[in-house]
Design a protein around this motif. Sequence first.
Motif, PDB file in Angstrom:
ATOM      1  N   ASP A 378     -17.850 -14.480   8.031  1.00  0.00           N
ATOM      2  CA  ASP A 378     -17.875 -15.853   7.963  1.00  0.00           C
ATOM      3  C   ASP A 378     -16.679 -16.297   7.474  1.00  0.00           C
ATOM      4  N   LEU A 379     -16.317 -15.569   6.364  1.00  0.00           N
ATOM      5  CA  LEU A 379     -15.131 -15.937   5.610  1.00  0.00           C
ATOM      6  C   LEU A 379     -13.857 -15.902   6.332  1.00  0.00           C
ATOM      7  N   TYR A 380     -13.966 -14.888   7.223  1.00  0.00           N
ATOM      8  CA  TYR A 380     -12.580 -14.673   7.858  1.00  0.00           C
ATOM      9  C   TYR A 380     -12.583 -15.715   9.028  1.00  0.00           C
ATOM     10  N   ARG A 381     -13.699 -16.306   9.552  1.00  0.00           N
ATOM     11  CA  ARG A 381     -13.673 -17.311  10.490  1.00  0.00           C
ATOM     12  C   ARG A 381     -12.878 -18.632   9.712  1.00  0.00           C
ATOM     13  N   ASP A 382     -13.361 -18.798   8.693  1.00  0.00           N
ATOM     14  CA  ASP A 382     -12.975 -20.089   7.981  1.00  0.00           C
ATOM     15  C   ASP A 382     -11.419 -19.926   7.839  1.00  0.00           C
ATOM     16  N   LEU A 383     -10.724 -18.699   7.409  1.00  0.00           N
ATOM     17  CA  LEU A 383      -9.468 -18.547   7.398  1.00  0.00           C
ATOM     18  C   LEU A 383      -8.724 -18.936   8.889  1.00  0.00           C
ATOM     19  N   HIS A 384      -9.455 -18.015   9.876  1.00  0.00           N
ATOM     20  CA  HIS A 384      -8.935 -18.447  11.142  1.00  0.00           C
ATOM     21  C   HIS A 384      -8.820 -19.629  11.561  1.00  0.00           C
ATOM     22  N   SER A 391      -4.665 -29.776  14.008  1.00  0.00           N
ATOM     23  CA  SER A 391      -4.104 -30.857  13.230  1.00  0.00           C
ATOM     24  C   SER A 391      -3.137 -30.502  12.197  1.00  0.00           C
ATOM     25  N   ARG A 392      -3.312 -29.265  11.331  1.00  0.00           N
ATOM     26  CA  ARG A 392      -2.485 -28.619  10.310  1.00  0.00           C
ATOM     27  C   ARG A 392      -2.491 -27.384  10.359  1.00  0.00           C
ATOM     28  N   PRO A 393      -1.816 -26.447  11.282  1.00  0.00           N
ATOM     29  CA  PRO A 393      -1.426 -25.128  11.233  1.00  0.00           C
ATOM     30  C   PRO A 393      -1.130 -24.793  10.316  1.00  0.00           C
ATOM     31  N   ALA A 408      -4.856 -14.574   4.365  1.00  0.00           N
ATOM     32  CA  ALA A 408      -4.429 -14.391   6.011  1.00  0.00           C
ATOM     33  C   ALA A 408      -3.084 -14.991   6.122  1.00  0.00           C
ATOM     34  N   TRP A 409      -2.505 -14.091   6.779  1.00  0.00           N
ATOM     35  CA  TRP A 409      -0.874 -14.431   7.074  1.00  0.00           C
ATOM     36  C   TRP A 409      -0.942 -14.233   8.697  1.00  0.00           C
TER      37      TRP A 409
END
Length: 484
Positions: A378-384, A391-393, A408-409
């Motif tokens: 879930d945390l990774y999904r939020d970062l992804h 709108s703001r990548p 995340a990079w």
Amino acid sequence: MLARSKLEEQGLGTKGGTPPLAETGSPLPPGSHRDEDVTADAWRAHRKHVFVLSEAGKPIYSRYGSEEALSSTMGVMMALVSFVQSGDNTIRSVYSDQHMVVFMQQGPLVLVSVSSSGQSEQQLRQELRYVYNQIVSMLTQASIERIFQHKKNYDLRRLLAGSEKILDALLDLLDREPSFMLSAVRCVPLPCSLRDSLGQTLQKAITPNLVFSILIAHQQLVTIVQEKTVIEDARLEPSDLHLLLNLVGASSAFQAGEIWTPICLPCFNPDCYFYAYISYLDPPDCTVCLLLLSTDKEAFYAVAECKRKIEEAMLAQNALAAIAKAHSYSVSQVGVSDLRHFMYKPFDVPDNHRQLTQFTRDGVPITISGAEAGRLLDLYRDLHSRIHSSSRPLKLIYHVAERETLLAWVTSKFELYTCFSPLVTKASAINAITKLLRWIKKEEDRLFIRYPPKYSTTPNPSRSARKAAADQHDTTDNGFLSLL
């Protein structure tokens, strides 16, 4: 029974066995979520519901509860869709404090996700597309459209009877497997020499009209060989391979023997079938599976002979034992302190535009429970979601939480998600990632398929595999339309 016998006529069955969908259509065990009371709090408490219905409001599939009990609910959903359409608009999503409702219409089908998982609209929509593509993989898009052109209130469950297990398994995978989110395939870590040897074995065992030779183990890719003309105008997308892996893993029928079944690859061509030969090479363990895809529905015996040659060569190399020993690596092997977990997706794989997009991740530590693994995803999904925001990548996210620190990079060469202990500093995390990237570079030939092998079986090299498949569709009854 008529549908099943017609499927058998079209090659959907086994040599001396039962059709795979027949097995999945067996009675569900007591306590199945199909029997859930849709008025109970427990039903409402599920993190994510998925519904599929037709434009006429006919229920087709529900993840929890029976379609009959939910017919009025799906009717309300279709009423919302129709109301918005009457104003020359399209309903895409509805937000509330706790839930997000995402709508997606694909031809005559409407798919709806009701989620409290915290995923973004884009991620939920991607999951709905997977559900739609899994349905297309069994029926083809052209068949679905013709069915509803002929009869708008047709009950598609007649053709999908027994396939609920496949859709259930897909949604379970979507909840726990990050490969769908990353749109990439994970490979079994293998010595480069062994992977090359297996690729050469698949290259030598060919027959006319064979298009893909795929070897999988532990529901991961070992190696894949493609017909050269396929690469000239198309490639096998990760999402198509995900559907194949789910199909194989969802039913124990494939463990019974040799399966010869039509399968559609929606991203490659949504309107035609390939014919898939599926056989496990290591019974009774059934962890190593061979998939051979042909455009010729009469090629079962020729393709089965290819499997025999592959099996003999692998036994001579003792390859099955080597694959059996190949498991996910531990983060401790990376030798980076404070690093708990990572996922890495390269963009600079040689000849990248002609092969599957891949990623690698370490195995989830045994100290992490199933609930903790789900929380990490879930945390990774939020970062992804934040990294790929329309709108703001973003390029870099450093997130400090109570139990862990995440980084995340995304660069032109890779996409990376890492999890560290909670007290790591940003400078230490950057240094750790530098070491991690060096380790991945050193191990890349073991972690990825760098140079996918190819072969040529097409009698006329100028005729592409996509065109061959389309021609096959023009002359072959798909086995479903005649039921109407």
